[in-house]
Every structure is written in C-alpha cells, then in structure tokens.
Design a protein around this motif. Structure first.
Motif, PDB file in Angstrom:
ATOM      1  N   ASP A  70      20.358 -12.456   3.781  1.00  0.00           N
ATOM      2  CA  ASP A  70      21.764 -12.004   3.490  1.00  0.00           C
ATOM      3  C   ASP A  70      22.907 -11.785   2.305  1.00  0.00           C
ATOM      4  OD1 ASP A  70      22.351 -14.349   4.737  1.00  0.00           O
ATOM      5  OD2 ASP A  70      23.721 -14.714   5.449  1.00  0.00           O
ATOM      6  N   TRP A  99      29.075  -8.383   3.151  1.00  0.00           N
ATOM      7  CA  TRP A  99      28.154  -9.205   4.455  1.00  0.00           C
ATOM      8  C   TRP A  99      28.718  -8.750   6.408  1.00  0.00           C
ATOM      9  CZ3 TRP A  99      32.926  -9.249   7.843  1.00  0.00           C
ATOM     10  CH2 TRP A  99      34.483  -8.489   7.451  1.00  0.00           C
ATOM     11  N   ALA A 100      29.473  -7.294   6.129  1.00  0.00           N
ATOM     12  CA  ALA A 100      29.312  -6.727   7.368  1.00  0.00           C
ATOM     13  C   ALA A 100      28.472  -6.035   7.249  1.00  0.00           C
ATOM     14  CB  ALA A 100      30.853  -5.712   7.373  1.00  0.00           C
ATOM     15  N   ALA A 102      25.615  -6.887   6.219  1.00  0.00           N
ATOM     16  CA  ALA A 102      23.794  -7.264   6.384  1.00  0.00           C
ATOM     17  C   ALA A 102      23.980  -7.820   7.746  1.00  0.00           C
ATOM     18  CB  ALA A 102      24.257  -8.949   5.773  1.00  0.00           C
ATOM     19  N   TYR A 103      25.019  -8.361   7.987  1.00  0.00           N
ATOM     20  CA  TYR A 103      25.199  -7.736   9.833  1.00  0.00           C
ATOM     21  C   TYR A 103      24.608  -7.029  10.244  1.00  0.00           C
ATOM     22  CZ  TYR A 103      26.377 -10.230  14.259  1.00  0.00           C
ATOM     23  OH  TYR A 103      26.685 -10.851  15.495  1.00  0.00           O
ATOM     24  N   ARG A 104      25.248  -6.315  10.042  1.00  0.00           N
ATOM     25  CA  ARG A 104      24.769  -4.794  11.440  1.00  0.00           C
ATOM     26  C   ARG A 104      23.269  -4.495  10.931  1.00  0.00           C
ATOM     27  NH1 ARG A 104      24.489   0.630   9.650  1.00  0.00           N
ATOM     28  NH2 ARG A 104      25.565  -0.524   7.645  1.00  0.00           N
ATOM     29  N   GLU A 106      21.325  -6.560  10.048  1.00  0.00           N
ATOM     30  CA  GLU A 106      20.113  -7.522  11.195  1.00  0.00           C
ATOM     31  C   GLU A 106      20.363  -7.842  12.575  1.00  0.00           C
ATOM     32  OE1 GLU A 106      21.607 -12.922  12.215  1.00  0.00           O
ATOM     33  OE2 GLU A 106      21.763 -12.084  10.515  1.00  0.00           O
ATOM     34  N   GLN A 107      21.654  -7.413  13.226  1.00  0.00           N
ATOM     35  CA  GLN A 107      21.328  -6.402  14.534  1.00  0.00           C
ATOM     36  C   GLN A 107      20.038  -5.582  14.868  1.00  0.00           C
ATOM     37  OE1 GLN A 107      23.098  -8.333  16.847  1.00  0.00           O
ATOM     38  NE2 GLN A 107      23.667  -9.376  14.560  1.00  0.00           N
ATOM     39  N   ARG A 126      20.229 -18.202   8.205  1.00  0.00           N
ATOM     40  CA  ARG A 126      20.870 -17.541   7.079  1.00  0.00           C
ATOM     41  C   ARG A 126      21.382 -18.129   5.879  1.00  0.00           C
ATOM     42  NH1 ARG A 126      24.386 -15.803  11.219  1.00  0.00           N
ATOM     43  NH2 ARG A 126      24.312 -14.127  12.976  1.00  0.00           N
TER      44      ARG A 126
END
Length: 485
Positions: A70, A99-100, A102-104, A106-107, A126
């Motif tokens: 990430d 970071w947002a 990457a998280y989006r 990842e989902q 992560r």
C-alpha cells in the motif's frame, strides 16, 4: 504417491516435506493496490487457494500470509495524477490522497477475492504497518556488509548485489547479464544493479508518504517489504513462497537475496503461477485486449469464472478467448445437472447440506499430489459425473450415492461445488438466476398442464420457445429439469 511440487529455485519437481511436521507456512504476493484487480491477480489467488485447500484436505494445518503493498511509486504517481486538472485519463476520485487511493483499491481486491471464493488468508499485512521491521532488516544487512547508504545525499539505502555470491540463483542468471535496477537513479549506487531497500524522501512527494529512519526520512523499497512481513508472520524460514511468474525477477530474486544475506533460511519452495493471455497474446493496455474480472462477471456466474480461472495447471499459461466462459459454463452445468438430478432421485426435493461420506477418488488425489495437476483432477470429476449419470439411468442407488458424494468431495476441494452456499449467497447474478428459474418453472408448469389436457401442440410450442431461448428441458422418470444450453 507423495505430495510433490515444482520448485522454481531448483527447476525440478521435489517431494514436499514441511519444516514442521503437520504444519505448512505459505506466503504469496498480494496486490500493489494502485488500480482495479486484473485477471492475473485473481488467477494467482485462486491457484494458491486451491493449494491451501488441498494441503488442508491432506491433513496439514496451513498458515497463509498474503501481503498488501500500500506504498509504492505507482500508488504515489496515480494519486498525483488525481490532483492534475489535465490528467490523461478520467480520474475516479479527484484530489485523492495516496493512502485513500490505496485503501479504495484494496477494497476492490477484497471484493473480487470474496466473490470468486478465495479464502481469506490467516494474515493480510499492509506494508505501511511494518516500517520498524523493515528498519531492523536494513540495519542487519548493513551490519553484515550487504547494504550501504547511498553515495550521494539522496537518503537511499541499497543492497549490494555483488556482496552476495548467490545473487541470480532463483532465476538462474549471471549478474553481468542483468539489467540495471530501475527503482532509483544510478548516481548513488556502487553498481547499477543494486536495488533500493530504503528510498529517501524527494521534493514534491507527500509528507505523509515518509517515515523517519536512521538514514533519513523516506519509505521502503518494494522488495524489502515482503521480506520483512513474511519473517514477522512465518519466521526466518518457512515452507512455500508463491506468486505470479512475472514476479520472479526482479522482485523474488531480490527478496531471496536480501533475506538470505541477512542470515534467514527463507523459503523452502518457490511456486509460480503462469500468466493469463488473450488468444495467445500477452494482455496489454496498449493493445486493448485486457479482460478484467468485472467484465467476466458480467458474462458468467462467479462459479463459472472461478472454474475457468482455476482449470489450468497453475504453472501453465491460461489463454482466454470469447468462447472460454461458455465452455466453462457448460462444464459447470454438467456437474450441476448431475448433482441436482442425483439429489432429486436419492433424497427428493430441496435436500442440501448433505454430509459427504466419501473421500476423493484415487485418480483425483494422485493428480493433486502431482504438482497440483488440476486438469487431471477435473478429468476425474467429469468421469465420476458420467459414471453417476449412468448409475441414475440404471436406478442404481448405491452407485449413484457414491458418485454424488465423490463429486461433492472433489468439488469442495476445488471450491466449485454448485451446492456450496457461497455460490448462492446473493448478488445480482444470483438474483437474475432465481428470477430466470421462476419464469422457466412457470413455463414448465404450463407445459405440464397442456400435456395433461392432451394439448400436444401447446406443450410442443412451449418447449420450442424455451429451446430458442437457450433452455434445455429434460424429461425423466424423476420429473422435469432445465439447464442453459
């Protein structure tokens, strides 16, 4: 036959003996979450999911670790693009922090894995959560003479490839034949092939993408991340490291070099799955032949997509063509049709959640033990389906029961059992299938009434209409069933 796998490092099939009797530690590379998943990611996950399920069926306790990268150059570049009003591509979320983003994504990977029945790993670390472990590994390498701070003032730290005589052993290459490492400019390196363990913070990069370290503010190199995380969760020596064939070099070559140079035994086996191609060609954005899991799921049920992506021997290339999902759907429907027919004959309507009383046939077990030979294992599934249908035709309850339970056992291992609740747990595809089933059954009921009234022309017309729509109607002593042609 003993359990055997092809080991990339030794280039041969070897007997598999775990380091700790009865237990297996498996690490396979997950996603760099810079965008939506592609079929290569999902094919890899399904291959190692099949491996995990077979190991567990064989009696092993398996700890599975799949990482999430990430923080990476590509993630930062993609985020920076979202802040540009003249971005080359349509940006899904403008002004999105790295970071947002990457998280989006990842989902999105989690959704694809879940939809296609990939079991959640035991641990899914992560990279950004393991910076202290990475610092310790870098310091170990510096202390042992295998790493050095950059010769300029960049704040980078590099692995010295010439300090490690075994560098190139995984991919069987000589250092002189390798290209320069592209992860940083050559100015601060002793050798162009030296790769970055730590990347000093650069002007223009977000402050949030930087951590303090003994060598200056910065972030970890891609290769270092996996070595630090696998050591934390599986120890300095473990059984199997897996990933896509495209990761062998430089990623896995660099992983094994830095880990063993630090004194770790690292992976006992290296297993790599083949790529997915499109009509014999590599999938590429420039060619425009990329097929995504989302596109496949628009054309077929999740069970069919999983069957297709998991049907080849994991080391071979899997070639996609416009008829691939149609062929996979036909194979699934043969299995499903037999199971539904057998359930109705043996147990009546609506009997699910049966306790499987049979082990997998010897032919299936031998195929899976032989380097996870799924094509041969599927051949055993379909041969048992044929034998089961023959038993049903002969009204042989004992043989039909045995075949049904063997098919259930085999498809459970591969996670393609049509009776598994996972494949009926909701979603648009399931709702569409239920709606179609309701409509077809209404037509079949009207046909039954017409036949009872001896209105043969009406009954034939209903059947012809269903046939034209791609619905196959099968009349048998047990009643009427339907399937998609």
């Amino acid at each position: 036959m003993s359990l055997r796998f092809y080991d990339t490092a030794t280039a041969q099939v070897r007997d598999f003996v775990p380091l700790v009797p009865g237990k297996v530690g498996l690490y396979y590379c997950g996603a760099t979450v810079q965008g939506d998943p592609h079929v290569g990611h999902i094919r890899s996950a399904i291959a190692f999911d099949q491996l995990t399920r077979w190991l567990r069926y064989s009696g092993f306790s398996v700890t599975v670790v799949r990482n999430v990268t990430d923080i990476d150059d590509k993630i930062l570049d993609k985020s920076a693009e979202s802040f540009r009003p003249d971005a080359a591509e349509v940006v899904p979320v403008p002004n999105e922090p790295w970071w947002a983003l990457a998280y989006r994504y990842e989902q999105e990977f989690a959704k694809a894995y879940d939809t296609l029945g990939v079991e959640r790993p035991t641990y899914e670390p992560r990279a950004t959560g393991h910076i202290p472990e990475m610092h310790r590994l870098i310091q170990q390498l510096i202390d042992r003479g295998h790493a050095y701070p950059a010769l300029d003032d960049s704040g980078d730290v590099y692995f010295d490839v010439r300090s490690w005589p075994e560098y190139g052993s995984l991919t069987h290459q000589r250092i002189e034949d390798m290209q320069a490492a592209p992860d940083a400019g050559p100015r601060g390196k002793k050798d162009p092939r030296d790769f970055a363990l730590w990347k000093g913070h650069k002007d223009g990069e977000p402050e949030t993408a930087s951590w303090t370290s003994p060598w200056g503010a910065g972030r970890p190199g891609w290769h270092l991340e996996c070595s630090a995380m696998v050591t934390k969760y599986l120890g300095t020596e473990f059984d199997i490291h897996g990933g896509g064939l495209d990761l062998r070099f430089p990623h896995h070559e660099n992983e094994v070099a830095q880990s063993r140079a630090a004194g770790h035994g690292f992976a006992n086996f290296w297993m790599h799955n083949g790529m997915v191609t499109f009509e014999g060609e590599k999938m590429s954005k420039s060619i425009g032949n990329i097929i995504t899991p989302a596109q496949m799921l628009q054309d077929a049920r999740p069970l069919v997509v999983r069957y297709y992506l998991g049907q080849a021997q994991y080391r071979s290339a899997l070639d996609y063509n416009p008829g691939s999902l149609v062929e996979a759907a036909a194979a699934v429907e043969r299995i499903e049709g037999f199971m539904q027919r057998a359930l109705k004959f043996l147990y009546g309507e609506g009997q699910f959640g049966l306790m499987v009383t049979e082990r997998v046939p010897d032919a299936f077990a031998a195929a899976m033990d032989d380097d996870l030979n799924v094509p041969q294992a599927l051949a055993a599934v379909h041969e048992t389906v044929r034998a089961g249908n023959t038993a049903l035709d002969a009204k042989d309850k004992e043989a039909a029961t045995r075949a049904l339970h063997q098919v259930m056992a085999m498809t459970d291992v591969l996670h393609i059992n049509p009776l598994d609740p996972h494949w009926h747990s909701g979603g648009a595809d399931t709702a569409a299938h239920q709606a179609l089933d309701t409509l077809v059954r209404a037509q079949l009921e009207e046909r039954r009434a017409a036949r009872a009234a001896k209105d043969w022309s009406r009954a034939d017309a209903i059947r012809d209409t269903l046939t034209e729509a791609g619905i196959v109607v099968e009349d048998s002593a047990e009643g009427v069933s339907w399937s998609l042609s």
